[in-house]
Design a protein around this motif. Sequence first.
Motif, PDB file in Angstrom:
ATOM      1  N   MET A  65       0.864  -1.133   0.093  1.00 26.37           N
ATOM      2  CA  MET A  65       0.120   0.179   0.018  1.00 26.37           C
ATOM      3  C   MET A  65       0.881   1.310   0.053  1.00 26.37           C
ATOM      4  SD  MET A  65      -2.894  -1.703   2.736  1.00 26.37           S
ATOM      5  CE  MET A  65      -3.403   0.363   3.203  1.00 26.37           C
ATOM      6  N   THR A  66       0.241   2.461  -0.053  1.00 26.64           N
ATOM      7  CA  THR A  66       1.012   3.752  -0.410  1.00 26.64           C
ATOM      8  C   THR A  66       1.500   3.830   1.085  1.00 26.64           C
ATOM      9  OG1 THR A  66      -1.165   4.863   0.241  1.00 26.64           O
ATOM     10  CG2 THR A  66      -0.363   4.615  -2.122  1.00 26.64           C
ATOM     11  N   ASP A  67       1.305   3.424   2.133  1.00 27.58           N
ATOM     12  CA  ASP A  67       1.644   3.854   3.573  1.00 27.58           C
ATOM     13  C   ASP A  67       2.939   2.539   3.743  1.00 27.58           C
ATOM     14  OD1 ASP A  67       0.051   1.684   4.037  1.00 27.58           O
ATOM     15  OD2 ASP A  67      -0.830   2.511   5.662  1.00 27.58           O
ATOM     16  N   GLU A  68       3.112   1.685   2.725  1.00 29.00           N
ATOM     17  CA  GLU A  68       4.146   0.746   3.004  1.00 29.00           C
ATOM     18  C   GLU A  68       3.511  -0.522   3.596  1.00 29.00           C
ATOM     19  OE1 GLU A  68       7.911   2.205   4.404  1.00 29.00           O
ATOM     20  OE2 GLU A  68       8.014   3.402   2.738  1.00 29.00           O
ATOM     21  N   THR A  69       2.368  -0.551   3.906  1.00 28.88           N
ATOM     22  CA  THR A  69       1.596  -1.746   4.495  1.00 28.88           C
ATOM     23  C   THR A  69       1.630  -3.016   3.500  1.00 28.88           C
ATOM     24  OG1 THR A  69       0.066  -0.448   6.011  1.00 28.88           O
ATOM     25  CG2 THR A  69      -0.469  -2.720   5.432  1.00 28.88           C
ATOM     26  N   PRO A  70       2.046  -4.037   3.889  1.00 24.42           N
ATOM     27  CA  PRO A  70       2.357  -5.070   2.967  1.00 24.42           C
ATOM     28  C   PRO A  70       1.165  -6.008   2.852  1.00 24.42           C
ATOM     29  CG  PRO A  70       3.447  -5.691   4.854  1.00 24.42           C
ATOM     30  CD  PRO A  70       3.157  -4.375   4.998  1.00 24.42           C
ATOM     31  N   GLY A  71       0.432  -6.383   1.749  1.00 26.11           N
ATOM     32  CA  GLY A  71      -0.728  -6.995   1.682  1.00 26.11           C
ATOM     33  C   GLY A  71      -0.809  -8.350   0.764  1.00 26.11           C
ATOM     34  N   LEU A  72      -1.815  -9.197   0.742  1.00 28.93           N
ATOM     35  CA  LEU A  72      -1.818 -10.202  -0.320  1.00 28.93           C
ATOM     36  C   LEU A  72      -3.407 -10.479  -0.645  1.00 28.93           C
ATOM     37  CD1 LEU A  72      -0.379 -13.181   1.803  1.00 28.93           C
ATOM     38  CD2 LEU A  72       0.867 -11.811  -0.209  1.00 28.93           C
ATOM     39  N   LEU A  73      -3.294 -10.286  -1.924  1.00 27.04           N
ATOM     40  CA  LEU A  73      -4.767 -10.452  -2.587  1.00 27.04           C
ATOM     41  C   LEU A  73      -4.756 -11.858  -2.964  1.00 27.04           C
ATOM     42  CD1 LEU A  73      -7.525  -9.284  -3.738  1.00 27.04           C
ATOM     43  CD2 LEU A  73      -6.510  -9.065  -5.785  1.00 27.04           C
ATOM     44  N   VAL A  74      -6.009 -12.642  -2.189  1.00 26.94           N
ATOM     45  CA  VAL A  74      -6.109 -14.210  -2.465  1.00 26.94           C
ATOM     46  C   VAL A  74      -7.327 -14.311  -3.097  1.00 26.94           C
ATOM     47  CG1 VAL A  74      -5.841 -16.394  -1.426  1.00 26.94           C
ATOM     48  CG2 VAL A  74      -4.617 -14.421  -0.311  1.00 26.94           C
ATOM     49  N   THR A  75      -7.307 -15.019  -4.297  1.00 27.28           N
ATOM     50  CA  THR A  75      -8.558 -15.365  -5.087  1.00 27.28           C
ATOM     51  C   THR A  75      -8.560 -16.942  -5.440  1.00 27.28           C
ATOM     52  OG1 THR A  75      -7.403 -14.727  -7.343  1.00 27.28           O
ATOM     53  CG2 THR A  75      -8.888 -12.972  -5.917  1.00 27.28           C
ATOM     54  N   GLY A  76      -9.750 -17.250  -5.731  1.00 25.93           N
ATOM     55  CA  GLY A  76      -9.750 -18.800  -6.106  1.00 25.93           C
ATOM     56  C   GLY A  76      -9.473 -18.785  -7.491  1.00 25.93           C
ATOM     57  N   ILE A  77      -9.399 -19.866  -7.743  1.00 28.71           N
ATOM     58  CA  ILE A  77      -9.173 -20.092  -9.525  1.00 28.71           C
ATOM     59  C   ILE A  77     -10.197 -21.124 -10.014  1.00 28.71           C
ATOM     60  CG2 ILE A  77      -6.654 -19.873  -9.223  1.00 28.71           C
ATOM     61  CD1 ILE A  77      -5.976 -22.658  -9.121  1.00 28.71           C
ATOM     62  N   ALA A  78     -10.294 -21.235 -11.311  1.00 30.76           N
ATOM     63  CA  ALA A  78     -11.371 -21.907 -12.021  1.00 30.76           C
ATOM     64  C   ALA A  78     -10.995 -23.460 -11.971  1.00 30.76           C
ATOM     65  CB  ALA A  78     -11.580 -21.695 -13.428  1.00 30.76           C
ATOM     66  N   GLU A  79      -9.799 -23.913 -11.960  1.00 25.91           N
ATOM     67  CA  GLU A  79      -9.552 -25.106 -12.065  1.00 25.91           C
ATOM     68  C   GLU A  79      -8.333 -25.451 -10.790  1.00 25.91           C
ATOM     69  OE1 GLU A  79      -8.056 -26.052 -15.882  1.00 25.91           O
ATOM     70  OE2 GLU A  79      -9.794 -25.443 -16.854  1.00 25.91           O
ATOM     71  N   PRO A  80      -8.771 -25.742  -9.692  1.00 22.80           N
ATOM     72  CA  PRO A  80      -7.851 -25.879  -8.590  1.00 22.80           C
ATOM     73  C   PRO A  80      -7.379 -27.375  -8.586  1.00 22.80           C
ATOM     74  CG  PRO A  80     -10.111 -26.396  -7.817  1.00 22.80           C
ATOM     75  CD  PRO A  80     -10.282 -25.797  -9.468  1.00 22.80           C
ATOM     76  N   GLY A  81      -6.191 -27.421  -7.774  1.00 22.00           N
ATOM     77  CA  GLY A  81      -5.619 -28.668  -7.480  1.00 22.00           C
ATOM     78  C   GLY A  81      -6.351 -29.511  -6.722  1.00 22.00           C
ATOM     79  N   PRO A  82      -5.769 -30.163  -5.617  1.00 23.98           N
ATOM     80  CA  PRO A  82      -6.064 -31.039  -4.732  1.00 23.98           C
ATOM     81  C   PRO A  82      -7.274 -30.306  -3.903  1.00 23.98           C
ATOM     82  CG  PRO A  82      -3.742 -31.787  -4.740  1.00 23.98           C
ATOM     83  CD  PRO A  82      -4.064 -30.390  -5.892  1.00 23.98           C
TER      84      PRO A  82
END
Length: 343
Positions: A65-82
């Motif tokens: 982020m602009t204030d240097e806060t680290p983040g992760l965007l986590v999304t599902g995928i159409a063809e998942p593994g196990p």
Amino acid sequence: MKRLRRLALRLLAIFALLLAVVLAVAGWWGSGRLISPQRRGLQDYHREILAKPADFGLQVQPFVMTDETPGLLVTGIAEPGPAEKGRALREELNGRGIALPPWGSQLGTIVMFYGHSGRKEDHLPICERFCAAGFRCLLVDIPGQGDHPGTVGSFGLLESGLASQALAEASAKFDFPATPAFLFGVSQGGSIALLAAASEPAKWSGVASVATFASLDRPVLRSAEEIVPEQLRFCCPLAAFSVGCATKMRAGYWPADVRPVEAAAKLHLPVMIAHGDRDPYIGIEQGIEIFAAIPDSRKQFRVVEGADHNRVLATGSTALYADLCQFFLKSLEPATAAFERTE
């Protein structure tokens, strides 16, 4: 006789001085643990998911982020593994007769906050379930923990705006709609989530809090009771007060200023409160107090039977995650929809 009295007074003064020194040291040490706990590095299970996110049905995109806060965007995928956890979650929800969107769908965003001494990657296994149910997840580190450059945390007093800021910046960077959006937090994270929801209620479609305290001074006192020998428990209120004084000096607030129960009283949106019934650190009565304070009828209380504080999610397992996902899915419906109320 006078000599004995003087000796007794001197001994009493020495004892009082020693006690004051001990309490001052304990207060400074305790406040440090409170506002800036020892930071944890990445764990093996974090690395496993980050190395092969598709095996867990996920796509993980880091950002800053602009204030240097680290983040992760986590999304599902159409063809998942196990994706074992995600498949178990979907099977549980399907068994309840809940129609789920296809894998990889993104019905809304859940901004997530972790517990004390944690880091954003701790929630990756939770993302497996939330993403499998059709939500994107937004994880951020908080001041004083993880990889955040800030050194002092305030349990939501100063971080309440972090959720909306992260949502705005991530939605702009990754080009997804900022609504509908939800808040989720565990313990300290639940406090941040409730305070964030109360400060900007119009931005959120629902909030879920797990194992959260009603007022921060209560777990501070409980921590003192855990550390101090039983014979010296009478000193615990003084030790807790010393921690509060040091916290005020170092971070600018008293633990008693952090009151999720008061934030809950301002919430006119769907809220889910979950709490373990064997939590020795933050007793279930605190979760009940928070629940009772919520004025909106669209609230749910979930007792996690047999769960202590640190393993409430693990003890609740698939059924609890399914309840949380069902809550978020239900919260997507119009505000006039009735929620089943459990007390």
